[in-house]
Motif scaffolding. Sequence first.
Motif, short mmCIF file in Angstrom:
data_model
loop_
_atom_site.label_atom_id
_atom_site.label_comp_id
_atom_site.label_asym_id
_atom_site.label_seq_id
_atom_site.Cartn_x
_atom_site.Cartn_y
_atom_site.Cartn_z
N VAL A 1 -3.73 5.59 -1.35
CA VAL A 1 -2.85 6.51 -0.28
C VAL A 1 -1.36 5.78 -0.14
CG1 VAL A 1 -2.42 7.52 1.82
CG2 VAL A 1 -4.79 7.59 0.64
N VAL A 2 -1.31 4.49 -0.09
CA VAL A 2 0.06 3.93 0.17
C VAL A 2 0.53 3.69 -1.17
CG1 VAL A 2 -0.74 3.17 2.53
CG2 VAL A 2 -1.05 1.73 0.79
N GLY A 3 0.09 3.68 -2.18
CA GLY A 3 0.74 3.40 -3.41
C GLY A 3 0.86 1.95 -3.60
N ARG A 4 -0.18 1.31 -3.49
CA ARG A 4 -0.18 -0.25 -3.44
C ARG A 4 -1.35 -0.60 -4.10
NH1 ARG A 4 4.23 0.83 -2.17
NH2 ARG A 4 5.82 -0.29 -0.83
N THR A 5 -1.46 -2.01 -4.72
CA THR A 5 -3.00 -2.39 -4.95
C THR A 5 -3.80 -3.02 -4.10
OG1 THR A 5 -2.07 -4.92 -5.44
CG2 THR A 5 -1.77 -3.41 -7.24
N SER A 6 -4.86 -2.99 -4.20
CA SER A 6 -5.96 -3.33 -3.34
C SER A 6 -5.77 -4.47 -2.91
CB SER A 6 -7.12 -2.96 -3.85
OG SER A 6 -7.77 -1.95 -3.91
N THR A 7 -5.19 -5.55 -3.58
CA THR A 7 -4.95 -6.90 -3.46
C THR A 7 -3.89 -7.05 -2.43
OG1 THR A 7 -6.04 -7.57 -5.50
CG2 THR A 7 -4.63 -9.19 -4.17
N HIS A 8 -2.72 -6.41 -2.75
CA HIS A 8 -1.53 -6.41 -2.02
C HIS A 8 -1.79 -5.96 -0.42
CE1 HIS A 8 2.64 -6.66 -1.15
NE2 HIS A 8 2.71 -5.25 -0.81
N VAL A 9 -2.55 -4.64 -0.40
CA VAL A 9 -2.56 -4.20 0.77
C VAL A 9 -3.70 -5.19 1.73
CG1 VAL A 9 -3.98 -2.38 2.03
CG2 VAL A 9 -2.40 -1.78 0.13
N ALA A 10 -4.63 -5.73 1.13
CA ALA A 10 -5.56 -6.60 1.86
C ALA A 10 -4.91 -7.79 2.47
CB ALA A 10 -6.61 -7.13 1.01
N THR A 11 -4.01 -8.32 1.36
CA THR A 11 -3.12 -9.57 1.84
C THR A 11 -2.39 -9.07 2.84
OG1 THR A 11 -3.44 -10.43 -0.38
CG2 THR A 11 -1.84 -11.32 0.95
N VAL A 12 -1.46 -8.26 2.86
CA VAL A 12 -0.43 -7.85 3.94
C VAL A 12 -1.15 -7.56 5.27
CG1 VAL A 12 1.25 -6.06 4.47
CG2 VAL A 12 1.09 -7.21 2.23
#
Length: 300
Positions: free
Chosen positions: A214-225
């Motif tokens: 939905v936010v247009g990012r990878t799962s890894t990036h979202v989880a980290t941020v």
Amino acid sequence: MPRSRAHGEHPATPAREAFESGRVPLWVGPYRSSSSHGAAGSSVHSYAVILLITRGHSRIQHAGELSLQEGDVHLIPPGDPHGPAHAQDAEGWGLAFRPEAFAQGSGWGEEPELWLRPFLQIRGGCHPVLRPSAAQRRRLEGWLRAMATEFEGEARGRDEALTALLRLVLIELERIEVPVSAPVSAGLGLTRQVLSYIELNGLKPLSLADVAGVVGRTSTHVATVVRRETGRTVGDWILERRMAEARRRLRGTDERVDIIAERVGYADVTHFIRLFRRVHGLTPAAWRRKVLAVSPEAPS
């Protein structure tokens, strides 16, 4: 890691402890800080906070350094890191609440965007400090005082009165002209998008991959941020949304536990019970009995 305590000084009363543990859905009371410097580190909490300054002034870190003056209203959305505070004898009223503060049948529990609207504006880039007019300030202070009186008492209809007063406060906040803020950091901006989506959609089947898409990012990036900004995982925030709705239904309805499990996103009632007990230390049925035993009113 961010701490889960709102800035400022609040009395460590049994009511405050009941709110922090999730046994009651809101807390309201006097805010006071006479220290020259707040505690080190930032705070993140899973509930919304409204702070009305009635005397003195304060500075606090919240998407930049904020200056709070007499008459200002500071809104802190769930998940927003903030603090430490640097106060000069600031006083006022503090209100903290979770979505289950809106009782079953109020029309608000099923639509989180209604209680979230003032906070969604902040997440959309608006400034978190509102400056109400003199008339608006008087109304807000009067309603907060009335909420504090209801909150400390056990009068019949207390929960309905608190819900009505909270609704008045939130409607008034929406009427205040909101200044547009300077851009926030990319990490906070992304985290705000993620949390808003979870709050509006968390009762549906939802995974980290769904949110990332939905936010247009990878799962890894979202989880980290999200973990870096809030100290919690995306899964933790989904669980928080679902447990809030479960508490609302356990407190405000006579629905069976298996029905509640399904309504908050769990097809397997055993899995739901296990998660609920992990979070609250009790099964849903035991938690309901304990909460209703000390509540002035039974569910409608």
